[in-house]
Design an enzyme around this catalytic site. Structure first.
Site, PDB file in Angstrom:
ATOM      1  CD  GLN A 191      13.358 -35.234  38.140  1.00 45.51           C
ATOM      2  OE1 GLN A 191      13.577 -34.888  36.995  1.00 45.51           O
ATOM      3  NE2 GLN A 191      14.258 -35.907  38.849  1.00 45.51           N
ATOM      4  CG  PHE A 222      14.027 -39.805  32.281  1.00 47.81           C
ATOM      5  CD1 PHE A 222      14.209 -41.087  32.773  1.00 47.81           C
ATOM      6  CD2 PHE A 222      12.911 -39.545  31.497  1.00 47.81           C
ATOM      7  CE1 PHE A 222      13.300 -42.102  32.481  1.00 47.81           C
ATOM      8  CE2 PHE A 222      12.000 -40.558  31.212  1.00 47.81           C
ATOM      9  CZ  PHE A 222      12.196 -41.836  31.700  1.00 47.81           C
ATOM     10  CD  GLU A 226      17.999 -32.681  40.477  1.00 51.74           C
ATOM     11  OE1 GLU A 226      18.357 -33.565  39.679  1.00 51.74           O
ATOM     12  OE2 GLU A 226      18.698 -32.294  41.425  1.00 51.74           O
ATOM     13  NE  ARG A 304      25.778 -38.223  41.483  1.00 60.47           N
ATOM     14  CZ  ARG A 304      25.857 -39.130  42.466  1.00 60.47           C
ATOM     15  NH1 ARG A 304      26.575 -40.222  42.316  1.00 60.47           N
ATOM     16  NH2 ARG A 304      25.205 -38.962  43.576  1.00 60.47           N
ATOM     17  NE  ARG A 336      17.598 -44.102  34.671  1.00 55.37           N
ATOM     18  CZ  ARG A 336      16.580 -44.840  34.271  1.00 55.37           C
ATOM     19  NH1 ARG A 336      16.023 -44.635  33.113  1.00 55.37           N
ATOM     20  NH2 ARG A 336      16.090 -45.783  35.049  1.00 55.37           N
ATOM     21  CG  PHE A 338      23.598 -35.556  38.462  1.00 49.30           C
ATOM     22  CD1 PHE A 338      22.344 -34.999  38.292  1.00 49.30           C
ATOM     23  CD2 PHE A 338      24.509 -34.869  39.262  1.00 49.30           C
ATOM     24  CE1 PHE A 338      22.001 -33.795  38.902  1.00 49.30           C
ATOM     25  CE2 PHE A 338      24.178 -33.658  39.875  1.00 49.30           C
ATOM     26  CZ  PHE A 338      22.921 -33.134  39.694  1.00 49.30           C
ATOM     27  CB  THR A 434      27.848 -34.901  45.350  1.00 51.76           C
ATOM     28  OG1 THR A 434      27.215 -33.912  44.530  1.00 51.76           O
ATOM     29  CG2 THR A 434      27.995 -36.184  44.560  1.00 51.76           C
ATOM     30  CB  ALA A 503      20.978 -38.069  43.867  1.00 51.42           C
ATOM     31  CD  GLU A 707      21.033 -40.551  39.058  1.00 53.50           C
ATOM     32  OE1 GLU A 707      21.111 -40.640  40.300  1.00 53.50           O
ATOM     33  OE2 GLU A 707      21.537 -39.623  38.411  1.00 53.50           O
TER      34      GLU A 707
HETATM   35  N1  MTE Z   1      12.382 -44.065  35.815  1.00 53.38           N
HETATM   36  C1  MTE Z   1      11.278 -43.604  35.172  1.00 53.38           C
HETATM   37  N2  MTE Z   1      10.357 -44.486  34.761  1.00 53.38           N
HETATM   38  N3  MTE Z   1      11.090 -42.281  34.951  1.00 53.38           N
HETATM   39  C2  MTE Z   1      12.016 -41.341  35.341  1.00 53.38           C
HETATM   40  O1  MTE Z   1      11.825 -40.145  35.119  1.00 53.38           O
HETATM   41  N4  MTE Z   1      14.206 -40.951  36.427  1.00 53.38           N
HETATM   42  C3  MTE Z   1      15.509 -41.534  36.757  1.00 53.38           C
HETATM   43  C4  MTE Z   1      15.335 -42.822  37.556  1.00 53.38           C
HETATM   44  N5  MTE Z   1      14.404 -43.691  36.905  1.00 53.38           N
HETATM   45  C5  MTE Z   1      13.203 -41.805  36.000  1.00 53.38           C
HETATM   46  C6  MTE Z   1      13.328 -43.203  36.241  1.00 53.38           C
HETATM   47  C7  MTE Z   1      16.364 -40.640  37.529  1.00 53.38           C
HETATM   48  S1  MTE Z   1      17.285 -39.505  36.705  1.00 53.38           S
HETATM   49  C8  MTE Z   1      16.472 -40.731  38.892  1.00 53.38           C
HETATM   50  S2  MTE Z   1      17.533 -39.736  39.762  1.00 53.38           S
HETATM   51  C9  MTE Z   1      15.661 -41.679  39.664  1.00 53.38           C
HETATM   52  O2  MTE Z   1      14.816 -42.468  38.846  1.00 53.38           O
HETATM   53  C10 MTE Z   1      14.820 -40.883  40.654  1.00 53.38           C
HETATM   54  O3  MTE Z   1      13.987 -41.696  41.409  1.00 53.38           O
HETATM   55  P1  MTE Z   1      14.499 -42.526  42.682  1.00 53.38           P
HETATM   56  O4  MTE Z   1      15.394 -41.618  43.457  1.00 53.38           O
HETATM   57  O5  MTE Z   1      13.260 -42.846  43.392  1.00 53.38           O
HETATM   58  O6  MTE Z   1      15.227 -43.712  42.140  1.00 53.38           O
HETATM   59 MO1  MOS Z   2      18.221 -37.879  38.380  1.00 52.85          MO
HETATM   60  S1  MOS Z   2      19.482 -37.142  36.937  1.00 52.85           S
HETATM   61  O1  MOS Z   2      19.316 -37.402  39.689  1.00 52.85           O
HETATM   62  O2  MOS Z   2      16.983 -36.712  38.426  1.00 52.85           O
END
Ligand code: MTE
Ligand code: MOS
Length: 752
Positions: A191, A222, A226, A304, A336, A338, A434, A503, A707
């Site tokens: 990520q 998820f 990161e 957070r 997810r 956090f 944050t 985030a 999230e």
């Molecule tokens: N959705 C899918 N399908 N796969 C993922 O790994 N990660 C989640 C969320 N949704 C995730 C997901 C997490 S922890 C975050 S922070 C956000 O997606 C990251 O993507 P975005 O910032 O584009 O929403």
């Molecule tokens: Mo999502 S826990 O901020 O990668």
């Protein structure tokens, strides 16, 4: 507009690390990791392993040309253990050979001896020993100490929540290959491409411009990729740098589960004071965060937890403390939510306990204390454009809550063995990293001479649909067919200094940068057209649906012809742009500021049916009203809602990490670690997006969605608790996540 990747995924054609055609001569790495949780290495002998046929190299801390350090926020984590090991699964060495099988077999040929130390796994115990990751932080508002005596009801308690394994479908992995002059290209499932680049450069002792990191997409992150995609990528880079050959490392599922960190488990103490009328006057909480053996992202996650400790409620006197405790477990990491889910669960537990004392439904307290415009969060931000109450009221109406309660009451009066429970779960989640610095992104946009468009950004596609949203942005700005737009891989040579895609900010930040880059090109195109018509009294030039309009009148000039003409006239058809979230700041000395661009609100109504003979349960429905702003892509947002809710329910109910006394993870495979499947998922998930068009928030007035939905899963816990109480009114709730069927059954028949 469906997700760009949907068809590829369904046909199995999407390319992940392990699907790539590897370059000729690729070698395979396997990781030797610690079998003990805390020890000194007293003997390490690779002579036998080295001579195994097919083995081309074994690398340890001694082979690192730069620094043996991969810590991101705090420099407290080595790539390879040198003298001591601090958790089971900590990497010590890699074996590189002609095949994955040989490398894995050869690991067992390395002779290693330890002198064992006593490990610590419990955060409260490590706190007592003074083993902290970082100094403790406290957020406060008002004056709790003075307020307790003014309260009519005081409650106190302890709350536990367990960790959670990410179970991204693609395990951690990377492929690195050397190019000329000591440069390395790394294909990584991360990520955070820049984190991989920066840390690989440090470990190899190279400048960052000699490392190129490329991410086509990842098979889920998820949060688990990161920070924690870094070691594997750096290991392949090290081996390929040393051997001058391509090296691939993809963790087997069991290795991934054992070696990588998880959601932080929390153990928390709270005290809450209320007025007779049910106003929460004061709230004090201390979170003991189980960080594992190194900081990783624990300090950011702790932040957070501090920010979201009061959920969607206004509490005039609050004191929130988080202690990050070092234990002998793999470094726990982003997941997810956090740190927010852990904090919200404590808040909701306190409310449930208070409601129990008052003999009322918790929803009465929840509603009464919802935050509204003008109220202050503990971190000094004054809430604007709150939709907390609007979501609540809409849910009550839209889902006929009163009837729901009545039906459940009737069901429970007619059934002895099966009991139903309902809960309301309001949520609040601040959008922005944050750490203010991270709220920036860049985009590079090329329009080719045939009118097709290429967009590169810092965003990593992980299934959340960010690439589709970025295509929508370019299509919307240029007013051209979305099929003309392609989003490229995320590559540190094309887009530099990327913040992780995390985030929930991916679409806001990278969509924001894409929008500016496209607008810059559009501006040049419009100027080109108006220059051409200099003497013709031209007021407006527009492009709509791929056609040029002059003074509001359609012309015969189409997008691709315009592009071609512009190119012929030497107009630049490429742009790079940078976006930074405006007006956010945070003062860490005062612990006050305005750290979020905006807040996301919503409410979930959960109904469950419990089988009180077996302790097993079914989730009948989760009905949600969610403020997504002006939803930017309904299908994707709905997918994020459904996935997030189910993942949250998994954490709250059946996902249980169990360890042996010596710290060995017992639940290290899918047969022992149960995640929700389609049979376990709620029968019905209904989502009503609160259309909230007027506020200026994220990209094209949408709100980030990644999230927040996870938090709704907590509602299932409390719906179950209610059902349990229907069967056993003298139930002593333990407020401990996960609430597995086993725990339900034991609680239902526990001796008084
Ligand atoms: N959705 C899918 N399908 N796969 C993922 O790994 N990660 C989640 C969320 N949704 C995730 C997901 C997490 S922890 C975050 S922070 C956000 O997606 C990251 O993507 P975005 O910032 O584009 O929403
Ligand atoms: Mo999502 S826990 O901020 O990668």
């Amino acid at each position: 507009m469906k997700n760009t990747d949907a068809c590829l995924h369904v046909r199995g054609e999407s390319v992940f690390i392990d699907d790539r055609l590897v370059p000729e001569g690729t070698l395979y790495a396997a990781v030797l990791s610690s079998p003990v949780p805390h020890a000194k290495i007293i003997e390490f002998d690779i002579s036998k392993a080295k001579s195994v046929e097919g083995v081309e190299g074994i690398f340890t801390a001694d082979d690192i040309p730069g620094v043996n350090q991969i810590g991101n926020i705090i420099k407290d984590e080595v790539l390879f253990a040198d003298e001591e090991v601090h958790y089971i699964g900590q990497p010590i060495a890699i074996v590189v050979s002609k095949s994955d099988v040989i490398s894995h077999k050869t690991i067992n040929e390395i002779k290693i001896e330890f002198v064992k130390f006593t490990p610590v796994f419990d955060p409260r115990e490590s706190y007592k020993k003074g083993q902290l990751i970082t100094p403790t932080r406290t957020f406060s508002l008002g004056d709790v100490d003075n307020e307790w005596k003014k309260c009519d009801l005081l409650i106190e308690g302890t709350v536990e929540s367990g960790g959670q394994e990410h179970i991204y479908m693609e395990t951690q992995g990377a492929l690195a290959y050397p190019s000329e002059d000591g440069t390395i290209k790394i294909i990584s499932s991360t990520q955070a491409p820049t984190a991989v680049q920066r840390i690989a450069a440090n470990v190899l002792g190279l400048p960052m411009n000699k490392i190129e990191v490329d991410v086509l997409r990842i098979g889920g992150g998820f949060g688990g990729k990161e920070d924690q995609a870094v070691p594997w990528a750096v290991m392949t880079a090290l081996a390929s740098f040393k051997l001058k050959k391509p090296v691939k490392l993809v963790l087997h599922r069991k290795e991934d589960i054992i070696m990588t960190g998880k959601r932080h488990s929390y153990s928390s103490d709270y005290k809450m004071g209320l007025s007779k009328g049910g106003k929460i006057l004061a709230y004090e909480v201390t979170f003991y965060q189980n960080a594992g053996a190194a900081a990783d992202l624990s300090t950011a996650i702790m932040e957070r937890s501090l920010f979201h400790a009061t959920n969607s409620y206004y509490i005039p006197n609050a004191k929130i403390t988080c202690i990050s405790c070092k234990t002998n477990l793999p470094p726990n990491t982003a997941f997810r939510g956090f740190g927010a889910p852990q904090a919200l669960f404590v808040m909701e537990s306190a409310i449930y306990k208070a409601a129990d004392k008052l003999g009322i439904n918790p929803s009465v307290l929840q509603e009464k204390n919802l935050i509204k415009d003008g109220d202050e969060f503990t971190y000094g931000m004054i809430l604007k454009n709150s939709t907390a109450r609007k979501c609540w009221q809409t849910a009550e109406k839209h889902y006929s809550i009163e009837k729901l309660y009545k039906d459940v009451k009737e069901f429970n009066s007619k059934n002895k063995i099966f009991k139903k429970g309902i809960s309301m779960m309001p949520i609040c989640f601040g959008i922005s990293f944050t750490n203010t610095m991270l709220n920036q992104a860049s985009a590079l946009v090329h329009v080719y001479t045939d009118g097709s468009v290429s967009v590169s950004t810092a965003a990593v596609e992980m299934g959340q649909g960010v690439n589709t949203k970025i295509r929508q942005v370019a299509s919307e700005v240029f007013s051209i067919n979305i099929n003309r737009i392609r989003v490229e891989s995320t590559n540190t040579s094309r887009v530099s200094n990327t913040s992780p895609t995390a985030a929930s900010t991916g679409a806001d930040l990278n969509g924001g940068a894409t929008r500016i880059a496209c607008m810059n090109i559009l501006e040049r195109l419009k100027n080109f057209v108006s220059d051409k018509h200099k003497n013709q009294n031209l007021k407006t030039v527009e492009i709509m649906d791929e056609v040029v309009y002059l003074n509001g009148k359609k012309t015969g000039l189409k997008w691709d012809e315009l592009i071609n003409e512009a190119y012929t006239n030497r107009i630049s058809l490429s742009a790079q742009a940078h976006y930074a979230t405006p007006d956010i700041y945070f003062d860490k000395k005062k612990e006050k500021g305005e750290p979020f661009a905006y807040h996301v609100f919503g409410v979930a109504v959960t109904e469950v049916t419990l089988d009180c003979l077996k302790g097993i349960y079914e989730i009948d429905s989760v009905k949600i009203v969610h403020d997504a702003g002006k939803s930017f892509n309904r299908l994707i947002d709905l997918g994020q809602m459904e996935g997030g809710v189910v993942q949250g329910i998994g954490w709250a109910t059946i996902e249980e990490l169990m360890y042996a006394k010596d710290g060995k993870l017992l639940t290290d495979s899918f047969s022992t670690y149960k995640i929700p499947d389609i049979y376990f998922a709620p029968f019905e998930i209904k989502v009503h997006f609160l259309e909230n068009k007027n506020t200026q928030v994220g990209i094209f007035n949408s709100k980030a969605i990644g999230e927040p939905p996870f938090l709704y899963g907590i509602g299932t816990y409390f719906a179950l608790t209610k059902a349990m109480k229907e069967f056993r009114p003298d139930l002593k709730e333990k407020f401990s996540i996960p609430l597995t069927p086993e725990k339900v059954l034991l609680a239902l028949y526990e001796k008084p």
